[in-house]
Write a protein that holds these residues in place. Structure first.
Motif, mmCIF file in Angstrom:
data_model
loop_
_atom_site.group_PDB
_atom_site.id
_atom_site.type_symbol
_atom_site.label_atom_id
_atom_site.label_comp_id
_atom_site.label_asym_id
_atom_site.label_seq_id
_atom_site.Cartn_x
_atom_site.Cartn_y
_atom_site.Cartn_z
ATOM 1 N N ARG A 96 40.939 6.725 -13.737
ATOM 2 C CA ARG A 96 39.878 6.032 -14.458
ATOM 3 C C ARG A 96 38.995 5.250 -13.487
ATOM 4 O O ARG A 96 38.932 4.020 -13.535
ATOM 5 C CB ARG A 96 40.472 5.103 -15.515
ATOM 6 N N PRO A 97 38.284 5.946 -12.600
ATOM 7 C CA PRO A 97 37.399 5.226 -11.668
ATOM 8 C C PRO A 97 36.315 4.437 -12.375
ATOM 9 O O PRO A 97 35.791 3.473 -11.818
ATOM 10 C CB PRO A 97 36.823 6.346 -10.803
ATOM 11 N N ASP A 98 35.959 4.856 -13.599
ATOM 12 C CA ASP A 98 34.954 4.106 -14.350
ATOM 13 C C ASP A 98 35.417 2.681 -14.618
ATOM 14 O O ASP A 98 34.603 1.737 -14.611
ATOM 15 C CB ASP A 98 34.641 4.809 -15.668
ATOM 16 N N LEU A 99 36.724 2.489 -14.843
ATOM 17 C CA LEU A 99 37.229 1.149 -15.092
ATOM 18 C C LEU A 99 37.308 0.333 -13.801
ATOM 19 O O LEU A 99 37.131 -0.888 -13.819
ATOM 20 C CB LEU A 99 38.588 1.212 -15.779
ATOM 21 N N THR A 100 37.569 0.991 -12.676
ATOM 22 C CA THR A 100 37.432 0.290 -11.390
ATOM 23 C C THR A 100 36.012 -0.212 -11.236
ATOM 24 O O THR A 100 35.769 -1.379 -10.897
ATOM 25 C CB THR A 100 37.809 1.217 -10.222
ATOM 26 N N GLN A 101 35.050 0.658 -11.488
ATOM 27 C CA GLN A 101 33.645 0.270 -11.341
ATOM 28 C C GLN A 101 33.264 -0.844 -12.303
ATOM 29 O O GLN A 101 32.539 -1.779 -11.940
ATOM 30 C CB GLN A 101 32.762 1.501 -11.560
ATOM 31 N N LYS A 102 33.747 -0.761 -13.529
ATOM 32 C CA LYS A 102 33.430 -1.779 -14.525
ATOM 33 C C LYS A 102 33.963 -3.149 -14.126
ATOM 34 O O LYS A 102 33.231 -4.150 -14.133
ATOM 35 C CB LYS A 102 34.036 -1.372 -15.880
ATOM 36 N N TRP A 103 35.242 -3.221 -13.771
ATOM 37 C CA TRP A 103 35.851 -4.520 -13.552
ATOM 38 C C TRP A 103 35.521 -5.096 -12.181
ATOM 39 O O TRP A 103 35.458 -6.327 -12.020
ATOM 40 C CB TRP A 103 37.352 -4.450 -13.789
ATOM 41 N N VAL A 104 35.297 -4.252 -11.186
ATOM 42 C CA VAL A 104 34.827 -4.768 -9.901
ATOM 43 C C VAL A 104 33.453 -5.421 -10.074
ATOM 44 O O VAL A 104 33.207 -6.519 -9.554
ATOM 45 C CB VAL A 104 34.781 -3.658 -8.840
ATOM 46 N N ARG A 105 32.563 -4.785 -10.817
ATOM 47 C CA ARG A 105 31.257 -5.397 -11.065
ATOM 48 C C ARG A 105 31.414 -6.698 -11.858
ATOM 49 O O ARG A 105 30.702 -7.667 -11.609
ATOM 50 C CB ARG A 105 30.349 -4.419 -11.816
#
Length: 778
Positions: free
Chosen positions: A656-665
C-alpha cells in the motif's frame, strides 16, 4: 454545621477562583512573550547569501519544555566545537535551561552568552564561560551570579553564523559570530556609561555543577585565561569535562578584578567553585564598542590560545562573520530545491542547517584531542568528532551524511573506532571524552555497517567489526565504563530479553535484533559467511516476544509466560511507577509495535493477516493527534520520538504505497512549521530535521542497510549532491494537491517496486515521479 460547610465551600471556591485568575495572568504574560517575533534591526548584520536567508534559527526553541525540540538560535560553524548562544531565565520561577540547550523561547530574561551546549537533546551539558556585558562593576552591582536582563524577541536577530540582540535596560547591543573553536563577540555600549564585561568561569548550564575552576587576568596581553571541570547530564557520568579557555579583547582594561563566591577581589587570579572576572573599559561620549574572542580547548590553555591565533588572530568581527556565512552556505548548497512554498523552504533549509550543528569537532588546530582513555592523542588524516546521539541519529542523520557529507561521515566512523581502541568499546552515545551509557542497544553497529555498505571504506572496519561481535556475543564486564548490551545473557539464552530479569526487555530485544541484522549484512560484505548466518539468526529473536493473542510485542518472563499486566496504550511517561511500561523505552507498546523496519515482511507475517496489519497501522495514524508539540503526545503515532518514526514507510512493504504517501505528507504538513515550536518533540541531534529532508525529497533510508523506501516528493525539483555527483529528483504533473505517485522512473527505467538501493544513486542520476491527485491503489 451547614454554616461551616457553606463557609468551607466559599473558601474553596475563592481559592480555585484565585488560582484560575493567577494562571490566566501567567498565560497572558507567556503569550505576550512568545507572540513577540524576531525582526531585523537596522544596526544588525544582514544575511548576504541566498540559502542562509531561508534559515530560521528560532524554530524549535520553545513549546512545552518536555516536548521542546531543544534547539538554540546562537552562532556556530558546521560541527563547531563552539556553539555560542544566549542563555535565558524563566520569568516565573527563575529556572534556567528549561530548553536543555540554554535558550527557551518562552523566557523573557537573559543571563549571558555561553560557548558550549548540545543541540536538540534531552541532556543539559555545557554552558562554559558565560560572558555577561554590564554597565557598572560587579563590586557595586552584586556578583554576576543570578543577574539577568529583560529582553524581547522583537530585539533579536539570528541567521546561520550570527546572533544579535539589544538589551534595553542596559542599552547594550550584542552581536555574536564564531569560528570552529572561537566564540566572537561584539558589544556596543551607549555613550557615557561604564562598559564592563564579566566572565563567569564556573558557570554551567541549568543547575549543573562545576569544580576546579581557575582564572588569571593578563592585563599586558588584554587576555584572560583559565579552566573549569563541569558535571552536566552526560559529563557527570564519566568524571566531568575539563575545558580550557583564552579570552582576548581588542581594548585595554581600565580596571579589573576577580570574584570568588560573594567576595570581590582586586586580584588577577582566582580559584574555586564559583569564580569569575570583571573587566572595565574606557567609555566615550558617543558609544563604546568592545570586541572579544574566546577560544576553548579540551586539552590545555596553550591549545586554546593556538586555536584563537589560528582561526581568529587579528581578523575583525565582520570578516569572521563573512567566513561563517560562506561555510554555512556551502553546507546548505548540498541540496537545492525548487517549487516549495516560502514556509516549506524555511522548514527545509532550517532542517538542513540543524543537520550540521552536531556532532562536535573535538580536536584542536594542532590535531590533539582528549581521548576516552583520559590521554591526549593526535589525529592523523581525519578530524575527531564526539557528541554522537547515535540511538537517535542512526535512523536519519547518519544516512543523510552517507549521501551528502561522505567525508564528514568517514571521519566520524574513524572517530568511533578510535573511541573503541582508546576506551575499550564502541559507544552508544559518546559525549565529550567519555561514555554516557544513554539509551539502549548498540546503534554504532548499525551506523558503521551502513556507512561501509554505502561505500565509505577508509577506516578500520575489521577492528570495528570485532568490537561489534564482542559486545553482541559476550557480556560486558561489570564495572566497565560502557554498559554494552544490558541483559545480553538473557537474550542469548532465551532468544529474547526476559522481562523478569531486566527492565526495557521488549525494547532491548527489538533494538538488539536491528543491530544484529546490520552486523550480519556487514559480515556478508566482509565475506564472513558463518558470522553472517549467525547474526541473521539472532536478528529473528524479536519474533519470540510477539504474543499472537494480543498481537503485540509483549513482555515475556524467563519461563516463557507473557506478563499479565499489559496496557498497550499507556505511555511510559505517564506510568509513574512503571508497573505496565517497564519493558518499553520512551513510548507505548503500541508505538513499539512497528519497531522492526529491518524485517518488515517478517513483522507483517506476525499479524493475523496482511489486511489486518494495514488496518491496524492505518488506525495508528488516523487516531494520532494532528496538533504539534502537544503536552501529552498520546499512545498513537508520535513523531517526536524515535521508535515509530519509520512506521509510515511500512505500508510500502504491505503493498500500500499510497498509504505511505498519504501519511508521510500528513506528517510533513502537521508536524513541522516555522514557529518557535517547529517540531513535534526533541530534535535529538537533528534526527527529526533529517527525517524532514529525506521525506520531502521522496525517499527514506532503511538504517543499517543499503536500501531506501520510496515516498512522494514535496517539491517540483531537487538536486542532491552525492559525493561529486548530482542526484536530480523531478516531478511530473506537480501540484500541491497531487500527493500520490502514479509512476516512478530511475534514469528513464520505470520502477515496479517501492524501494531503491544506494548503489543505484551513488553516481547520481535522475529519480522521476509522476504525480496524481487520487491514488489508483484501492
Amino acid at each position: 454545621m451547614k454554616r461551616f460547610i457553606k463557609i468551607l465551600f466559599c473558601g474553596l471556591g475563592l481559592v480555585i477562583l484565585t488560582g484560575l485568575l493567577f494562571a490566566g495572568i501567567l498565560w497572558i504574560r507567556y503569550r505576550h512573550v512568545v507572540n513577540a517575533e524576531p525582526q531585523m534591526m537596522s544596526n544588525a548584520a544582514q544575511p548576504v547569501l541566498p540559502l542562509i536567508k531561508d534559515v530560521n534559527p528560532f524554530i524549535g526553541t520553545g513549546g512545552y519544555p518536555w516536548v521542546c525540540a531543544h534547539n538554540f538560535p546562537g552562532a556556530a560553524l558546521p560541527f563547531g566545537m563552539v556553539r555560542l548562544s544566549p542563555e535565558t531565565v524563566s520569568f516565573l520561577t527563575g529556572a534556567k535551561a528549561r530548553n536543555t540547550s540554554g535558550y527557551f523561547y518562552g523566557d523573557n530574561r537573559i543571563s549571558g552568552f555561553s560557548h558550549t551546549r548540545l543541540s536538540g537533546t534531552g541532556a543539559t551539558d555545557g554552558g562554559h564561560f558565560l560572558v555577561v556585558p554590564a554597565t557598572g562593576p560587579v563590586s557595586k552591582n552584586g556578583i554576576v551570579k543570578g543577574r539577568s536582563y529583560r529582553f524581547s524577541h522583537r530585539d533579536e536577530v539570528a541567521f546561520p553564523g550570527y546572533y544579535a540582540m539589544r538589551l534595553p535596560e542596559e542599552d547594550i547591543f550584542v552581536e555574536l559570530t564564531a569560528t570552529e573553536r572561537v566564540g566572537v563577540h561584539r558589544y556596543t555600549f551607549s555613550g557615557g556609561v561604564d562598559p564592563h564585561i564579566c566572565i563567569d568561569v564556573s558557570h554551567a548550564l541549568g543547575d549543573r555543577e562545576s569544580r576546579e575552576a581557575t582564572v588569571t587576568i593578563l592585563p599586558d596581553r588584554q587576555e584572560v585565561e583559565g579552566s573549569v571541570r563541569t558535571f552536566g547530564t552526560f559529563a557527570g557520568r564519566y568524571g566531568g569535562a575539563k575545558v580550557y579557555f583564552v579570552a582576548r579583547f581588542d581594548r585595554e582594561f581600565k580596571s579589573y578584578g576577580t570574584w570568588n563566591g560573594e567576595r570581590f577581589m582586586d586580584q588577577i587570579t582566582a580559584e574555586g567553585e564559583d569564580i569569575g572576572v570583571d573587566l572595565e573599559f574606557d567609555n566615550s561620549d558617543s558609544e563604546t564598542v568592545v570586541g572579544l574572542k574566546l577560544a576553548i580547548s579540551y586539552v590545555s590553555v596553550e591549545n586554546a590560545r593556538a586555536n584563537l591565533d589560528a582561526e581568529a588572530g587579528t581578523r575583525q568581527f565582520d570578516e569572521l562573520l563573512a567566513l561563517a556565512q560562506t561555510a554555512w552556505e556551502e553546507k546548505l548548497s548540498l541540496i537545492k530545491i525548487d517549487g516549495a512554498t516560502e514556509a516549506q523552504r524555511i522548514i527545509f533549509y532550517t532542517a538542513l542547517y540543524r543537520s550540521f550543528q552536531m556532532p562536535t569537532l573535538f580536536n584542536d588546530v594542532n590535531g590533539e584531542y582528549f581521548g576516552f582513555d583520559r590521554q591526549v592523542h593526535q589525529v592523523d588524516g581525519f578530524r575527531y568528532f564526539t557528541d554522537l546521539s547515535l540511538w537517535d541519529t542512526f535512523r536519519t542523520l547518519h544516512p543523510l551524511y552517507n549521501i551528502i557529507a561522505r567525508v564528514d561521515q568517514r571521519d566520524m566512523m574513524v572517530s568511533l573506532v578510535r573511541m573503541a581502541k582508546e576506551g575499550g568499546w564502541l559507544p552508544r552515545w559518546p559525549s565529550g571524552n567519555g561514555y554516557t551509557g544513554s539509551m539502549l542497544g548498540t546503534p554504532a553497529d548499525i551506523t558503521i555497517a551502513e556507512a561501509w555498505l554505502k561505500g565509505i571504506r577508509d577506516f578500520d572496519v575489521e577492528y570495528a567489526y570485532q568490537s561489534m561481535c564482542t559486545t553482541a556475543l559476550v557480556p560486558t564486564p561489570r564495572g566497565a565504563e560502557f554498559s554494552g548490551r544490558r541483559g545480553i545473557e538473557s537474550y542469548l539464552k532465551y532468544q529474547y530479553c526476559a522481562a523478569d530479569e531486566m527492565d526495557e526487555a521488549v525494547s532491548k530485544t527489538l533494538e538488539y535484533g536491528w543491530a544484529d541484522y546490520s552486523i550480519g549484512l556487514l559480515a556478508e560484505a566482509l565475506d564472513k559467511k558463518e558470522d553472517a548466518a549467525l547474526f541473521a539468526e539472532h536478528s529473528q529473536y524479536y519474533r519470540n516476544t510477539w504474543n499472537p493473542e494480543t498481537q503485540y510485542f509483549h513482555p515475556r518472563n524467563a519461563n516463557g509466560d507473557f506478563v499479565e499486566d499489559f496496557k498497550p496504550l499507556l505511555l511510559t511517561y505517564l506510568d509513574l511507577k512503571e508497573k505496565y511500561t517497564d519493558d518499553y523505552v520512551e513510548g507505548s507498546a503500541l508505538q513499539w509495535r512497528w519497531a522492526v523496519p529491518f524485517d518488515a515482511q517478517g513483522l507483517i507475517s506476525l499479524f493475523d493477516s496482511r489486511e489486518f496489519f494495514v488496518s491496524e497501522l492505518n488506525d495508528f495514524f488516523a487516531k494520532a493527534d494532528p496538533e504539534m508539540g502537544k503536552w501529552n503526545p498520546g499512545p498513537y503515532y508520535w513523531h517526536g520520538n524515535e521508535p515509530d518514526i519509520y512506521a509510515a514507510y511500512l505500508f510500502n512493504e504491505a503493498g500500500r504505497p499510497d498509504l505511505t504517501q498519504k501519511w508521510v505528507r500528513w506528517i510533513l504538513d502537521n508536524k513541522y512549521d516555522t514557529s518557535y515550536k517547529g517540531l513535534d518533540g526533541n530534535d535529538d541531534g537533528a534526527t527529526l530535521s533529517a527525517w524532514y529532508i529525506f521525506s520531502s525529497l521522496g525517499f527514506y533510508p532503511m538504517a543499517g542497510s543499503d536500501l531506501y523506501q520510496l515516498g512522494a516528493p514535496l517539491f517540483r525539483e531537487a538536486e542532491v549532491k552525492v559525493g561529486e555527483n548530482i542526484l536530480r529528483i523531478e516531478t511530473e504533473n506537480y501540484a500541491p494537491e497531487n500527493r500520490y505517485v502514479k509512476k516512478i522512473w530511475l534514469n528513464d527505467t520505470i520502477l515496479h517496486r517501492s524501494w531503491i538501493r544506494h548503489s543505484e544513486i551513488a553516481n547520481g542520476g535522475v529519480l522521476r515521479f509522476e504525480m496524481e491527485a487520487a491514488s489508483a491503489v484501492r
